[in-house]
Design a protein around this motif. Structure first.
Motif, PDB file in Angstrom:
ATOM      1  N   VAL A 118       5.387  32.234 -41.259  1.00 57.32           N
ATOM      2  CA  VAL A 118       4.726  31.884 -40.003  1.00 57.32           C
ATOM      3  C   VAL A 118       5.685  32.088 -38.837  1.00 57.32           C
ATOM      4  CG1 VAL A 118       3.626  30.034 -38.691  1.00 57.32           C
ATOM      5  CG2 VAL A 118       3.190  30.251 -41.149  1.00 57.32           C
ATOM      6  N   THR A 119       6.942  31.691 -39.010  1.00 58.47           N
ATOM      7  CA  THR A 119       7.940  31.885 -37.956  1.00 58.47           C
ATOM      8  C   THR A 119       8.092  33.355 -37.616  1.00 58.47           C
ATOM      9  OG1 THR A 119       9.147  29.916 -38.713  1.00 58.47           O
ATOM     10  CG2 THR A 119      10.340  31.457 -37.300  1.00 58.47           C
ATOM     11  N   GLU A 120       8.127  34.208 -38.636  1.00 59.40           N
ATOM     12  CA  GLU A 120       8.269  35.648 -38.404  1.00 59.40           C
ATOM     13  C   GLU A 120       7.045  36.208 -37.689  1.00 59.40           C
ATOM     14  OE1 GLU A 120       9.025  37.327 -42.212  1.00 59.40           O
ATOM     15  OE2 GLU A 120      10.978  36.335 -42.435  1.00 59.40           O
ATOM     16  N   ALA A 121       5.870  35.738 -38.071  1.00 53.15           N
ATOM     17  CA  ALA A 121       4.641  36.210 -37.423  1.00 53.15           C
ATOM     18  C   ALA A 121       4.629  35.800 -35.950  1.00 53.15           C
ATOM     19  CB  ALA A 121       3.420  35.649 -38.146  1.00 53.15           C
ATOM     20  N   ILE A 122       5.060  34.586 -35.670  1.00 50.90           N
ATOM     21  CA  ILE A 122       5.102  34.114 -34.283  1.00 50.90           C
ATOM     22  C   ILE A 122       6.120  34.917 -33.480  1.00 50.90           C
ATOM     23  CG2 ILE A 122       5.694  32.160 -32.797  1.00 50.90           C
ATOM     24  CD1 ILE A 122       4.589  30.315 -34.994  1.00 50.90           C
ATOM     25  N   ALA A 123       7.284  35.175 -34.080  1.00 53.64           N
ATOM     26  CA  ALA A 123       8.315  35.931 -33.377  1.00 53.64           C
ATOM     27  C   ALA A 123       7.824  37.341 -33.037  1.00 53.64           C
ATOM     28  CB  ALA A 123       9.586  36.002 -34.215  1.00 53.64           C
ATOM     29  N   THR A 124       7.177  37.991 -33.988  1.00 58.16           N
ATOM     30  CA  THR A 124       6.634  39.328 -33.743  1.00 58.16           C
ATOM     31  C   THR A 124       5.595  39.285 -32.638  1.00 58.16           C
ATOM     32  OG1 THR A 124       7.029  40.016 -36.030  1.00 58.16           O
ATOM     33  CG2 THR A 124       5.387  41.254 -34.776  1.00 58.16           C
ATOM     34  N   ALA A 125       4.698  38.304 -32.707  1.00 59.30           N
ATOM     35  CA  ALA A 125       3.660  38.165 -31.684  1.00 59.30           C
ATOM     36  C   ALA A 125       4.265  37.879 -30.320  1.00 59.30           C
ATOM     37  CB  ALA A 125       2.692  37.054 -32.081  1.00 59.30           C
ATOM     38  N   VAL A 163       0.381  33.863 -27.515  1.00 59.86           N
ATOM     39  CA  VAL A 163       1.279  34.177 -28.634  1.00 59.86           C
ATOM     40  C   VAL A 163       0.705  33.632 -29.937  1.00 59.86           C
ATOM     41  CG1 VAL A 163       3.561  33.761 -29.614  1.00 59.86           C
ATOM     42  CG2 VAL A 163       3.331  34.264 -27.174  1.00 59.86           C
ATOM     43  N   ALA A 164       0.230  32.387 -29.900  1.00 61.15           N
ATOM     44  CA  ALA A 164      -0.338  31.786 -31.104  1.00 61.15           C
ATOM     45  C   ALA A 164      -1.552  32.568 -31.585  1.00 61.15           C
ATOM     46  CB  ALA A 164      -0.715  30.326 -30.826  1.00 61.15           C
ATOM     47  N   LYS A 165      -2.410  32.968 -30.662  1.00 63.70           N
ATOM     48  CA  LYS A 165      -3.606  33.733 -31.036  1.00 63.70           C
ATOM     49  C   LYS A 165      -3.229  35.064 -31.656  1.00 63.70           C
ATOM     50  CE  LYS A 165      -7.909  35.608 -29.127  1.00 63.70           C
ATOM     51  NZ  LYS A 165      -8.754  35.745 -27.905  1.00 63.70           N
ATOM     52  N   ARG A 166      -2.251  35.749 -31.063  1.00 62.48           N
ATOM     53  CA  ARG A 166      -1.826  37.039 -31.587  1.00 62.48           C
ATOM     54  C   ARG A 166      -1.201  36.883 -32.977  1.00 62.48           C
ATOM     55  NH1 ARG A 166      -0.105  42.158 -29.187  1.00 62.48           N
ATOM     56  NH2 ARG A 166      -0.567  41.369 -27.074  1.00 62.48           N
ATOM     57  N   ALA A 167      -0.524  35.755 -33.199  1.00 60.97           N
ATOM     58  CA  ALA A 167       0.134  35.515 -34.490  1.00 60.97           C
ATOM     59  C   ALA A 167      -0.821  34.986 -35.541  1.00 60.97           C
ATOM     60  CB  ALA A 167       1.283  34.530 -34.304  1.00 60.97           C
ATOM     61  N   GLY A 168      -2.026  34.606 -35.132  1.00 63.44           N
ATOM     62  CA  GLY A 168      -2.963  34.011 -36.072  1.00 63.44           C
ATOM     63  C   GLY A 168      -2.529  32.623 -36.493  1.00 63.44           C
ATOM     64  N   ALA A 169      -1.888  31.915 -35.562  1.00 62.09           N
ATOM     65  CA  ALA A 169      -1.397  30.569 -35.853  1.00 62.09           C
ATOM     66  C   ALA A 169      -1.900  29.611 -34.781  1.00 62.09           C
ATOM     67  CB  ALA A 169       0.136  30.551 -35.882  1.00 62.09           C
ATOM     68  N   GLY A 170      -1.747  28.339 -35.037  1.00 66.44           N
ATOM     69  CA  GLY A 170      -2.114  27.342 -34.052  1.00 66.44           C
ATOM     70  C   GLY A 170      -0.989  27.131 -33.058  1.00 66.44           C
ATOM     71  N   ALA A 186       0.193  24.433 -32.141  1.00 65.14           N
ATOM     72  CA  ALA A 186       1.086  23.387 -32.653  1.00 65.14           C
ATOM     73  C   ALA A 186       2.207  23.980 -33.490  1.00 65.14           C
ATOM     74  CB  ALA A 186       0.289  22.372 -33.476  1.00 65.14           C
ATOM     75  N   ALA A 187       1.929  25.121 -34.160  1.00 64.12           N
ATOM     76  CA  ALA A 187       2.962  25.755 -34.975  1.00 64.12           C
ATOM     77  C   ALA A 187       4.121  26.237 -34.113  1.00 64.12           C
ATOM     78  CB  ALA A 187       2.358  26.938 -35.750  1.00 64.12           C
ATOM     79  N   ILE A 188       3.806  26.642 -32.885  1.00 65.26           N
ATOM     80  CA  ILE A 188       4.868  27.067 -31.969  1.00 65.26           C
ATOM     81  C   ILE A 188       5.676  25.858 -31.515  1.00 65.26           C
ATOM     82  CG2 ILE A 188       5.342  28.028 -29.691  1.00 65.26           C
ATOM     83  CD1 ILE A 188       3.029  29.940 -30.096  1.00 65.26           C
ATOM     84  N   TYR A 189       4.976  24.801 -31.120  1.00 62.90           N
ATOM     85  CA  TYR A 189       5.689  23.635 -30.594  1.00 62.90           C
ATOM     86  C   TYR A 189       6.513  22.924 -31.665  1.00 62.90           C
ATOM     87  CZ  TYR A 189       3.496  23.949 -26.023  1.00 62.90           C
ATOM     88  OH  TYR A 189       3.126  24.373 -24.775  1.00 62.90           O
ATOM     89  N   ARG A 190       6.178  23.118 -32.934  1.00 66.72           N
ATOM     90  CA  ARG A 190       7.026  22.547 -33.986  1.00 66.72           C
ATOM     91  C   ARG A 190       8.355  23.285 -34.067  1.00 66.72           C
ATOM     92  NH1 ARG A 190       2.092  21.798 -36.947  1.00 66.72           N
ATOM     93  NH2 ARG A 190       2.348  23.785 -38.044  1.00 66.72           N
ATOM     94  N   ARG A 191       8.401  24.489 -33.541  1.00 67.96           N
ATOM     95  CA  ARG A 191       9.619  25.299 -33.614  1.00 67.96           C
ATOM     96  C   ARG A 191      10.372  25.343 -32.292  1.00 67.96           C
ATOM     97  NH1 ARG A 191       5.858  26.791 -37.132  1.00 67.96           N
ATOM     98  NH2 ARG A 191       6.470  27.753 -39.118  1.00 67.96           N
ATOM     99  N   TRP A 192       9.643  25.456 -31.195  1.00 63.03           N
ATOM    100  CA  TRP A 192      10.257  25.562 -29.865  1.00 63.03           C
ATOM    101  C   TRP A 192       9.465  24.688 -28.901  1.00 63.03           C
ATOM    102  CZ3 TRP A 192       8.507  30.055 -32.480  1.00 63.03           C
ATOM    103  CH2 TRP A 192       9.507  30.722 -33.186  1.00 63.03           C
ATOM    104  N   PRO A 193      10.117  23.817 -28.155  1.00 65.01           N
ATOM    105  CA  PRO A 193       9.393  22.885 -27.279  1.00 65.01           C
ATOM    106  C   PRO A 193       8.875  23.501 -25.987  1.00 65.01           C
ATOM    107  CG  PRO A 193      11.752  22.470 -27.189  1.00 65.01           C
ATOM    108  CD  PRO A 193      11.538  23.483 -28.265  1.00 65.01           C
ATOM    109  N   SER A 194       9.306  24.722 -25.652  1.00 58.90           N
ATOM    110  CA  SER A 194       8.855  25.317 -24.400  1.00 58.90           C
ATOM    111  C   SER A 194       8.961  26.831 -24.472  1.00 58.90           C
ATOM    112  CB  SER A 194       9.701  24.803 -23.229  1.00 58.90           C
ATOM    113  OG  SER A 194      11.026  25.326 -23.320  1.00 58.90           O
ATOM    114  N   LYS A 195       8.323  27.493 -23.522  1.00 52.46           N
ATOM    115  CA  LYS A 195       8.403  28.954 -23.449  1.00 52.46           C
ATOM    116  C   LYS A 195       9.838  29.407 -23.212  1.00 52.46           C
ATOM    117  CE  LYS A 195       6.775  31.250 -19.794  1.00 52.46           C
ATOM    118  NZ  LYS A 195       5.820  31.925 -18.857  1.00 52.46           N
ATOM    119  N   LEU A 196      10.552  28.694 -22.366  1.00 48.79           N
ATOM    120  CA  LEU A 196      11.941  29.043 -22.078  1.00 48.79           C
ATOM    121  C   LEU A 196      12.789  28.981 -23.341  1.00 48.79           C
ATOM    122  CD1 LEU A 196      14.297  29.642 -20.146  1.00 48.79           C
ATOM    123  CD2 LEU A 196      14.484  27.175 -19.770  1.00 48.79           C
ATOM    124  N   GLU A 197      12.686  27.869 -24.060  1.00 52.13           N
ATOM    125  CA  GLU A 197      13.513  27.714 -25.259  1.00 52.13           C
ATOM    126  C   GLU A 197      13.116  28.718 -26.333  1.00 52.13           C
ATOM    127  OE1 GLU A 197      14.572  23.852 -26.661  1.00 52.13           O
ATOM    128  OE2 GLU A 197      14.060  22.904 -24.762  1.00 52.13           O
TER     129      GLU A 197
END
Length: 205
Positions: free
Chosen positions: A26-33, A51-58, A60-71
């Motif tokens: 999931v992390t790799e899919a989000i990074a690619t997206a 980004v989440a839509k392009r990755a096919g993820a929710g 929340a999956a992004i916020y569990r990894r990075w708290p903001s767009k900047l980070e």
């Protein structure tokens, strides 16, 4: 005949302290997206929802990894910079510089980096926090690797010990970036060889 090595066990899933398991796939899919979306829209218009839509993820999956767009931007850009290969030790400074320029040219000719890098640099001028984070994480990482190339040349006696490393690093990166990323002018087959000779003359002067 050599035997086939046994299949490697799957990498263990990562769990942040007190948090859920973070699946690497999931992390790799989000990074690619993320990089695809960044190239498509630019940093200013990029949204984590897209980004989440392009990755096919929710989301929340992004916020569990990075708290903001900047980070998220800094973390993923840093990972790319750290993973970039150390400039080749070909045995000569000319060979090292040519290999270094070839790597940069190959990266800048790819569709994603050619759009992402200028956009982040421009955004950094408007966003001091992003600029400082990228300078620390990306620029300093890449320049430290290139400095090793100059140090090797000094150790081999190809450059004097008092070589101005800062100026040399600026010379190595500047002309090719300007041509490919700013002016978007294609290079002739012998361009990198000619540029290498000019840069060596300037650095050694």
């Amino acid at each position: 005949m050599t035997s086939t090595p046994p299949a490697q066990p799957p990498a263990p899933e990562r769990r942040p302290p007190g948090g859920p398991v973070l699946q690497d796939s999931v992390t790799e899919a989000i990074a690619t997206a993320f990089f695809e979306e960044l190239a498509s829209t630019g940093y200013a218009r990029l949204s984590l929802e897209a980004v989440a839509k392009r990755a096919g993820a929710g989301k929340a999956a992004i916020y569990r990894r990075w708290p903001s767009k900047l980070e998220m931007t800094v973390a993923l850009a840093t990972a790319v910079a750290v993973d970039a290969p150390v400039p080749a030790d070909t045995g000569t400074l000319r060979g090292d510089v040519l290999a270094f320029l070839t790597e940069i040219a190959d990266a800048l000719r790819r569709p994603l980096p050619s759009r992402i890098i200028p956009d982040l640099l421009a955004e950094g001028a408007r966003n001091p926090e992003l600029q400082q984070a990228l300078f620390t994480a990306v620029r300093d990482t890449r320049r430290s690797k290139a400095t090793r190339m100059l140090d090797q040349a000094i150790e081999r006696g190809e450059l004097p010990a008092n070589t101005d490393r800062e100026l040399a690093l600026d010379l190595l990166a500047g002309p090719l970036y300007w041509r490919l990323a700013v002016l978007h002018i294609p290079t002739a087959p012998d361009y990198l060889n000619r540029l290498t000779d000019k840069l060596l003359a300037a650095i050694a002067a």
